[in-house]
Motif scaffolding. Sequence first.
Motif, PDB file in Angstrom:
ATOM      1  N   SER A  95      33.509  -4.487  20.189  1.00 16.81           N
ATOM      2  CA  SER A  95      32.768  -3.301  19.776  1.00 16.81           C
ATOM      3  C   SER A  95      32.982  -3.058  18.279  1.00 16.81           C
ATOM      4  CB  SER A  95      33.264  -2.118  20.615  1.00 16.81           C
ATOM      5  OG  SER A  95      32.492  -0.985  20.426  1.00 16.81           O
ATOM      6  N   ILE A  96      34.211  -3.221  17.816  1.00 19.80           N
ATOM      7  CA  ILE A  96      34.529  -3.030  16.393  1.00 19.80           C
ATOM      8  C   ILE A  96      33.810  -4.109  15.563  1.00 19.80           C
ATOM      9  CG2 ILE A  96      36.375  -2.918  14.670  1.00 19.80           C
ATOM     10  CD1 ILE A  96      37.016  -0.822  16.598  1.00 19.80           C
ATOM     11  N   GLU A  97      33.887  -5.359  15.996  1.00 16.74           N
ATOM     12  CA  GLU A  97      33.238  -6.441  15.258  1.00 16.74           C
ATOM     13  C   GLU A  97      31.745  -6.162  15.118  1.00 16.74           C
ATOM     14  OE1 GLU A  97      35.633  -8.168  13.520  1.00 16.74           O
ATOM     15  OE2 GLU A  97      34.289  -9.866  13.803  1.00 16.74           O
ATOM     16  N   LYS A  98      31.132  -5.708  16.214  1.00 18.21           N
ATOM     17  CA  LYS A  98      29.688  -5.459  16.205  1.00 18.21           C
ATOM     18  C   LYS A  98      29.305  -4.387  15.191  1.00 18.21           C
ATOM     19  CE  LYS A  98      27.819  -4.307  20.081  1.00 18.21           C
ATOM     20  NZ  LYS A  98      27.712  -4.332  21.551  1.00 18.21           N
ATOM     21  N   SER A  99      30.211  -3.447  14.933  1.00 20.53           N
ATOM     22  CA  SER A  99      29.905  -2.375  13.971  1.00 20.53           C
ATOM     23  C   SER A  99      29.812  -2.925  12.544  1.00 20.53           C
ATOM     24  CB  SER A  99      30.978  -1.279  14.035  1.00 20.53           C
ATOM     25  OG  SER A  99      32.128  -1.660  13.298  1.00 20.53           O
ATOM     26  N   GLY A 100      30.426  -4.086  12.310  1.00 22.12           N
ATOM     27  CA  GLY A 100      30.369  -4.686  10.974  1.00 22.12           C
ATOM     28  C   GLY A 100      31.176  -3.910   9.944  1.00 22.12           C
ATOM     29  N   ALA A 101      31.994  -2.947  10.407  1.00 25.45           N
ATOM     30  CA  ALA A 101      32.681  -2.068   9.462  1.00 25.45           C
ATOM     31  C   ALA A 101      34.109  -2.507   9.172  1.00 25.45           C
ATOM     32  CB  ALA A 101      32.683  -0.643  10.007  1.00 25.45           C
ATOM     33  N   TYR A 102      34.553  -3.596   9.793  1.00 22.17           N
ATOM     34  CA  TYR A 102      35.954  -3.977   9.669  1.00 22.17           C
ATOM     35  C   TYR A 102      36.076  -5.451   9.306  1.00 22.17           C
ATOM     36  CZ  TYR A 102      40.842  -4.658  10.918  1.00 22.17           C
ATOM     37  OH  TYR A 102      42.173  -4.971  10.891  1.00 22.17           O
ATOM     38  N   ARG A 103      36.931  -5.778   8.341  1.00 22.70           N
ATOM     39  CA  ARG A 103      37.079  -7.170   7.896  1.00 22.70           C
ATOM     40  C   ARG A 103      38.510  -7.664   8.033  1.00 22.70           C
ATOM     41  NH1 ARG A 103      33.783 -10.583   8.197  1.00 22.70           N
ATOM     42  NH2 ARG A 103      34.695 -11.811   6.525  1.00 22.70           N
ATOM     43  N   GLY A 104      39.390  -6.874   8.660  1.00 17.01           N
ATOM     44  CA  GLY A 104      40.777  -7.298   8.795  1.00 17.01           C
ATOM     45  C   GLY A 104      40.997  -8.125  10.061  1.00 17.01           C
ATOM     46  N   LEU A 105      42.255  -8.240  10.487  1.00 18.14           N
ATOM     47  CA  LEU A 105      42.608  -8.991  11.694  1.00 18.14           C
ATOM     48  C   LEU A 105      42.834  -8.021  12.862  1.00 18.14           C
ATOM     49  CD1 LEU A 105      45.094 -11.623  10.199  1.00 18.14           C
ATOM     50  CD2 LEU A 105      42.582 -11.658  10.305  1.00 18.14           C
ATOM     51  N   TYR A 106      43.033  -8.615  14.041  1.00 24.65           N
ATOM     52  CA  TYR A 106      43.232  -7.810  15.247  1.00 24.65           C
ATOM     53  C   TYR A 106      44.531  -8.188  15.954  1.00 24.65           C
ATOM     54  CZ  TYR A 106      38.237  -6.727  14.922  1.00 24.65           C
ATOM     55  OH  TYR A 106      37.013  -6.304  14.497  1.00 24.65           O
ATOM     56  N   PHE A 107      44.945  -7.293  16.836  1.00 22.92           N
ATOM     57  CA  PHE A 107      45.946  -7.658  17.845  1.00 22.92           C
ATOM     58  C   PHE A 107      45.530  -6.976  19.153  1.00 22.92           C
ATOM     59  CE2 PHE A 107      49.670  -7.401  20.466  1.00 22.92           C
ATOM     60  CZ  PHE A 107      50.266  -8.643  20.286  1.00 22.92           C
ATOM     61  N   ILE A 108      45.428  -7.799  20.207  1.00 21.55           N
ATOM     62  CA  ILE A 108      44.971  -7.277  21.505  1.00 21.55           C
ATOM     63  C   ILE A 108      46.188  -6.967  22.369  1.00 21.55           C
ATOM     64  CG2 ILE A 108      43.412  -7.702  23.453  1.00 21.55           C
ATOM     65  CD1 ILE A 108      41.952  -8.260  20.861  1.00 21.55           C
ATOM     66  N   LEU A 109      46.373  -5.705  22.719  1.00 18.30           N
ATOM     67  CA  LEU A 109      47.526  -5.315  23.540  1.00 18.30           C
ATOM     68  C   LEU A 109      47.418  -5.831  24.973  1.00 18.30           C
ATOM     69  CD1 LEU A 109      48.010  -1.596  22.455  1.00 18.30           C
ATOM     70  CD2 LEU A 109      49.538  -3.518  21.942  1.00 18.30           C
ATOM     71  N   GLY A 110      46.205  -6.024  25.450  1.00 13.94           N
ATOM     72  CA  GLY A 110      46.033  -6.517  26.812  1.00 13.94           C
ATOM     73  C   GLY A 110      46.062  -5.417  27.859  1.00 13.94           C
ATOM     74  N   GLY A 111      46.033  -4.146  27.440  1.00 14.62           N
ATOM     75  CA  GLY A 111      46.033  -3.064  28.423  1.00 14.62           C
ATOM     76  C   GLY A 111      46.425  -1.763  27.765  1.00 14.62           C
ATOM     77  N   THR A 112      46.665  -0.751  28.596  1.00 18.25           N
ATOM     78  CA  THR A 112      47.109   0.542  28.088  1.00 18.25           C
ATOM     79  C   THR A 112      48.315   0.992  28.900  1.00 18.25           C
ATOM     80  OG1 THR A 112      45.540   1.613  29.566  1.00 18.25           O
ATOM     81  CG2 THR A 112      44.838   1.308  27.292  1.00 18.25           C
ATOM     82  N   VAL A 113      49.011   1.993  28.407  1.00 16.99           N
ATOM     83  CA  VAL A 113      50.188   2.513  29.094  1.00 16.99           C
ATOM     84  C   VAL A 113      49.862   3.883  29.670  1.00 16.99           C
ATOM     85  CG1 VAL A 113      52.630   3.112  28.875  1.00 16.99           C
ATOM     86  CG2 VAL A 113      51.632   1.359  27.384  1.00 16.99           C
ATOM     87  N   PRO A 114      49.762   4.008  30.983  1.00 14.45           N
ATOM     88  CA  PRO A 114      49.483   5.323  31.582  1.00 14.45           C
ATOM     89  C   PRO A 114      50.618   6.281  31.254  1.00 14.45           C
ATOM     90  CG  PRO A 114      49.276   3.558  33.211  1.00 14.45           C
ATOM     91  CD  PRO A 114      49.918   2.957  31.995  1.00 14.45           C
ATOM     92  N   ILE A 115      50.282   7.552  31.206  1.00 18.91           N
ATOM     93  CA  ILE A 115      51.286   8.580  30.945  1.00 18.91           C
ATOM     94  C   ILE A 115      52.399   8.508  31.983  1.00 18.91           C
ATOM     95  CG2 ILE A 115      51.593  11.104  31.006  1.00 18.91           C
ATOM     96  CD1 ILE A 115      48.811  11.258  29.707  1.00 18.91           C
ATOM     97  N   LEU A 116      53.630   8.686  31.565  1.00 19.94           N
ATOM     98  CA  LEU A 116      54.816   8.686  32.422  1.00 19.94           C
ATOM     99  C   LEU A 116      55.178   7.294  32.953  1.00 19.94           C
ATOM    100  CD1 LEU A 116      54.369  11.957  34.540  1.00 19.94           C
ATOM    101  CD2 LEU A 116      55.735  11.588  32.464  1.00 19.94           C
ATOM    102  N   ASP A 117      54.442   6.280  32.532  1.00 18.86           N
ATOM    103  CA  ASP A 117      54.775   4.930  32.975  1.00 18.86           C
ATOM    104  C   ASP A 117      56.176   4.580  32.469  1.00 18.86           C
ATOM    105  OD1 ASP A 117      53.303   2.406  34.156  1.00 18.86           O
ATOM    106  OD2 ASP A 117      54.517   1.702  32.468  1.00 18.86           O
ATOM    107  N   LYS A 118      56.987   4.014  33.378  1.00 18.88           N
ATOM    108  CA  LYS A 118      58.386   3.740  33.024  1.00 18.88           C
ATOM    109  C   LYS A 118      58.570   2.432  32.268  1.00 18.88           C
ATOM    110  CE  LYS A 118      60.565   7.168  35.385  1.00 18.88           C
ATOM    111  NZ  LYS A 118      60.633   7.169  36.866  1.00 18.88           N
ATOM    112  N   GLU A 119      57.672   1.477  32.476  1.00 21.51           N
ATOM    113  CA  GLU A 119      57.889   0.172  31.858  1.00 21.51           C
ATOM    114  C   GLU A 119      56.689  -0.259  31.021  1.00 21.51           C
ATOM    115  OE1 GLU A 119      60.675  -2.216  34.801  1.00 21.51           O
ATOM    116  OE2 GLU A 119      58.784  -1.722  35.773  1.00 21.51           O
TER     117      GLU A 119
END
Lengths: 203, 203, 203, 203
Positions: A95-119
Amino acid sequence: MDSLRRLEEIFAHFPGIGPRQARRFVYYLLNKSPASLKEFTDLVQEVKKGTSECDMCRRIFIHAKKPSNVCSICADPNRDHATLMVVARDSDYESIEKSGAYRGLYFILGGTVPILDKEPEKRIRLEKLLRRVSGSPAIREIILSLNTTPDGENTEHVVSVALRALPLNSNCKISILGRGLSTGAELEYVDGETIKNALQNRH
Amino acid sequence: MDSLRRLEEIFAHFPGIGPRQARRFVYYLLNKSPASLKEFTDLVQEVKKGTSECDMCRRIFIHAKKPSNVCSICADPNRDHATLMVVARDSDYESIEKSGAYRGLYFILGGTVPILDKEPEKRIRLEKLLRRVSGSPAIREIILSLNTTPDGENTEHVVSVALRALPLNSNCKISILGRGLSTGAELEYVDGETIKNALQNRH
Amino acid sequence: MDSLRRLEEIFAHFPGIGPRQARRFVYYLLNKSPASLKEFTDLVQEVKKGTSECDMCRRIFIHAKKPSNVCSICADPNRDHATLMVVARDSDYESIEKSGAYRGLYFILGGTVPILDKEPEKRIRLEKLLRRVSGSPAIREIILSLNTTPDGENTEHVVSVALRALPLNSNCKISILGRGLSTGAELEYVDGETIKNALQNRH
Amino acid sequence: MDSLRRLEEIFAHFPGIGPRQARRFVYYLLNKSPASLKEFTDLVQEVKKGTSECDMCRRIFIHAKKPSNVCSICADPNRDHATLMVVARDSDYESIEKSGAYRGLYFILGGTVPILDKEPEKRIRLEKLLRRVSGSPAIREIILSLNTTPDGENTEHVVSVALRALPLNSNCKISILGRGLSTGAELEYVDGETIKNALQNRH
């Protein structure tokens, strides 16, 4: 035979698919010829083998003839290697690439951390991110680009805390995307928090 | 490597899936472990091998240990073998079964015939239906249960014409589902054709 | 009798009402008792007489016993009289008030200027705004709070050009609301322009 | 001043209008000129005076120069005076008229009877219907055309019980609209009750 139920279950975990549509997928496949099914399952395996996770950004990318460990974005000398944007998923960087507004690098976290998640380290590639950042003293800015949902905001918090604990060089700043009115927003229907942010970020 | 695009294309033909979600499916799979992918593709093949198309109704059914050619509904002596309901797809007969209102047998056409289609016999199992009916002089009623959409009505017409051309015994009638107000209908919003049908079928 | 059609027409101009619902409104009223209808039309007149347009902000407000020319917000010494927020409609300022994030004054334009409109001064209270601003040298900031829709952005442009042509004191700045991710935004579905804005306004 | 809240309340009772839109209606009116508001309230009164409830069918109709007690449908010798359709509201008979499928007369109940309601005669014009029917021995069929919602079905039941208690001539039958598949129905998504009805009413 329980394999039918199991296959339904697997489809029900596909993004955006509920149990009803999962069942329809199974019927859809069962009505295909054995040859079509073989093409399908072969392709799944082939595509997996033809793609790699980039050693630098963890993006899934299609490798050329010889397997490579670095994707075309991370290997591109014309991109800005001093800016690293951290996103949750492949679909976010797209989505960011398609906007054409960013020329730096990325890092993909592979997910999100739900609130109160212990690990949190089991949900996202936190350690790999810390290693990626520690090993690149040239990085001047790390942009945390997470969804502004509860999970996204919690992930932003978790990542931010971990990054700030690193001995980053003093020139490297950690930033987040601006909050405010999105395109097409009508004030009458905008939530109070967004109005607060839009007022704070007025210019 | 075009296999990625090809896989996306295949997913885009899954029922209810557009190109965007097809792409997300591919990413979803690529992020799975090789073991998970193997389970998935093995299951697809296993499920296909563990199911058969019933020789009588063309339903996909799970066969018990020994491969059988007749499904549990067609083999059930407690069902009404004198009534045959013709439906377009597996999901349609499932909906009828769930209603608990029908105790006869089924025949699955495997599709519908779009209006103006030149080769209906390539779209639906018309010949197999005619053979199924011709070979069962005990059938007293054939209920055509098609969607009341343009395609469904055209399919009803095609099947009806073909059945009436058969030398059916004089006791066998061909019927269609009643048209009228569905549950929860509000007259103010009901279309004119449905009002016409509801008036005609008043009782 | 055309008064029926005319009443329908008037209702069809109510915000968010189409011809079909306008017709239902007419029937709804016609089924009311003469006493109910009299209460309704009396209230409309009474409410109009009991409210005034504030001389300062052009808000509709309910005046206390003696008709007053200034509304409770503009008359409140505890609000920040050095900040003026320009909005299109009453419903917009209500949304801002509800957020609790703003303590300054308002000015209601009374509408928006569609793109290519030749006579913006007929659509919005531009002259009254200019007089309001010119007469208040204490104003330090004018915040243009318009929808981020094409009409809203055009209105922002028209108002901004007119304000900048005034001999404003050098301490008075004209600002607009911050653009970026709204609450609950998911990057995968955010439009390119919003991503661009969110990146630009990152912090 | 509470008249503002009261007016909001009245608008919130308009069909399909919630509290939020009711408030917008009030603002919309308050921004109108006194002349526009006078036109509006005058029209409401004028329209009420220019219309009558038909003595026979209870429809609201626009009377010609001399006030008349019978509407154009009930007075039309070309309509079928032996068939009477009972509907809940004006909008329902309009929907039926638009279908062009009906040539008889109407009776408007003026509402529906919620389930468990203790005083149905306060909700609908039951007594007036009974008088209308009793006074017209020429009626051969009474069609109850109610929504197939819980309220509609309960109203059908209440009216049906009351009609059957009348000493109707033996040629007069009471009928209801046919139930079944509506236009555009897809069997996969049709509820069980509608399937049951469609099967029962097959032909």
